[in-house]
Design an enzyme around this catalytic site. Sequence first.
Site, PDB file in Angstrom:
ATOM      1  N   SER A 162       4.513  -7.473  -1.540  1.00 33.07           N
ATOM      2  CA  SER A 162       3.840  -6.904  -2.699  1.00 33.07           C
ATOM      3  C   SER A 162       4.399  -7.532  -3.982  1.00 33.07           C
ATOM      4  O   SER A 162       4.411  -8.751  -4.108  1.00 33.07           O
ATOM      5  CB  SER A 162       4.018  -5.384  -2.671  1.00 33.07           C
ATOM      6  OG  SER A 162       3.110  -4.765  -3.523  1.00 33.07           O
ATOM      7  N   ASP A 327      -4.966  -4.168   4.655  1.00 29.65           N
ATOM      8  CA  ASP A 327      -4.426  -4.135   3.292  1.00 29.65           C
ATOM      9  C   ASP A 327      -5.558  -4.458   2.321  1.00 29.65           C
ATOM     10  O   ASP A 327      -6.005  -5.596   2.236  1.00 29.65           O
ATOM     11  CB  ASP A 327      -3.289  -5.156   3.168  1.00 29.65           C
ATOM     12  CG  ASP A 327      -2.621  -5.142   1.797  1.00 29.65           C
ATOM     13  OD1 ASP A 327      -3.120  -4.449   0.880  1.00 29.65           O
ATOM     14  OD2 ASP A 327      -1.593  -5.823   1.652  1.00 29.65           O
ATOM     15  N   HIS A 360      -1.548  -1.538   3.014  1.00 27.01           N
ATOM     16  CA  HIS A 360      -0.599  -2.391   2.302  1.00 27.01           C
ATOM     17  C   HIS A 360       0.847  -2.129   2.734  1.00 27.01           C
ATOM     18  O   HIS A 360       1.648  -3.055   2.830  1.00 27.01           O
ATOM     19  CB  HIS A 360      -0.766  -2.119   0.801  1.00 27.01           C
ATOM     20  CG  HIS A 360       0.136  -2.925  -0.071  1.00 27.01           C
ATOM     21  ND1 HIS A 360       0.107  -4.305  -0.074  1.00 27.01           N
ATOM     22  CD2 HIS A 360       1.083  -2.566  -0.975  1.00 27.01           C
ATOM     23  CE1 HIS A 360       1.011  -4.752  -0.956  1.00 27.01           C
ATOM     24  NE2 HIS A 360       1.608  -3.718  -1.501  1.00 27.01           N
TER      25      HIS A 360
END
Lengths: 388, 214
Positions: A162, A327, A360
Amino acid sequence: MPDGRKTFDDYDQADHPDSPVVRFGPDAALRLESGAVLESWQIAYQAYGVLNADKSNAILVCHALTGDQHVANENPVTRKPGWWPLMVGPGKPLDTNRFFVLCPNVLAGCMGTTGPASMNPATGRPWGIDFPMVTIADMVEAHMRLVDHLGIHRLFCIIGGSMGGMQVLQLASSYPDRVFSAIPLATAARLSAQNIAFDEVGRQAVMADPDWRGGRYLEQGTRPSKGLAVARMEAHITYLSEAALHRRFGRQFKEHNHPDFSFDAEFQIESYLRHQGVSFVERFDANSYLYITRAMDYFDLAAAHGGLSKAFHKTPTRFLVISFTSDWLFPTSDSRVLVRALNAGGASVGFVEVESDRGHDAFLLNEPVMFKAVQGFIDANAQMKGIA
Amino acid sequence: MILLSPSFESDATSRLDFLAIVRMVEQGARVLDVGCGDGELLALLRDLRGIDGRGIELTRSGVNACLAKGLAVIQGDADTDLEHYPDNGFDYVILSQTLQATRNPKTVLEHMLRIGSHAVVTFPNFGHWRVRFDLLIRGRMPVTESLPDNWYDTPNIHYCTIRDFVALCNELGAEMEQALAMSSTGNPLRLLAPWWFWNLFGAQGIFLLRRGRA
């Protein structure tokens, strides 16, 4: 706090963290992309394993938006295990018996690296929103000051998911000769309009809380806890997937099998989100949340270089890129853009889209395919570098 | 002609076409394997030739296997991903048993010759006598060792014969540095045999190509 709950600043982590910290003075001021200069600043970090004699076995872990340096030890605030125990530790893919694993808290964070909750030396009060705006590149400059301080010239590997992946990409692009290998997970070379939109909703929730006090809440003895909790609830939804939410909560009621016709947290999912919001407030500074989400918004490696492949032109760094099927915050299409740019730049790159319905957050969870890929990549690279 | 002498190389794999390719690739070369499967050939080339290898593989299971071996393989598609690679990025671009499964074999081959200074292509020969027999006498789509799938579940959509492939190479102006055919038992056919013989008795064609000097 009215209800007696602790908030993150009750632990004084911002200035005096429960982890090693390196302090820099005016002779090592940090010039930021915005032009502002931090004359005195500090960076907090955790380290695991032993740095070998030629300092060739260092792995830099970059944490995500609401992460911190406590990767593989008990968190001093939450008293919960570190956030990546499946990836970092003895015998794990980032094996602390072989490697020196380093994780700094990001600039503008609230766990010991200088940020809006830190004391502003010029005023003797918390920075608050006087803190200068920072970027992902600024975070990376701070990391490299730490790496320099530890006498490490070339990092064996840098890894992060991320926003951690954004730091990985920025660092690999800025310092190609100082990074042997890089693992950006569930990330993108720029933040999408949709994600900027989510960030903005979160910030507006914080700033709409009257207890935010124009960003001066630390001095005025209030906390925008409700606003920050709402921001966290909204963001948390984006970290999961429809399938994962349905599997875990479905339409289950919390107590019985019929509605109470109220606005209480009747559904399990509501109760779960409220808990996520409330527990987040205990460990995170609201202004840090504003600054760090803003840094993500600004991130666009292609724009900074006039094309993404130029950001990695002829890079010697070896890349492993991983995305996850469910995701939708950093979808596989973002990773494909990155992989194509790396290929166009002539980079060595491996890429797989891991099948997972956990959204995610999958990069933080037990995903055996991800671990096998990371392990294979690390082992092959360690063999090339002659790391035992 | 490549003589497959008993050696440590032939102990490393049961795939005789892979051994033939290993012999074609120079030590330390930069190699892109398009459709690299579980990475067996790339790992062989890494271990025996010390190459700097990359791969593209369509299936997730194949990519997973490659990455677990530490190979730099991306999940991708020959038809859509080759265009993103720069000119002359590799010494060899390999397409083994994949040409017939691409949507646009001619474009794929053009990209290979653009990306690599050499292209290595192996493919099942649709002109093999068993194939011809199945079609001519049995009136059925052929199922052989090289073409093991039924017509309804094969990934192969663009079959060609060795002579078809040679014609395509000529059309693209590619130079043939080496060409060999293997029988269905994996033995190489005689070097001096005429094309018609290869086209009839070669189960597989293996070609080392170079971009023609324009």
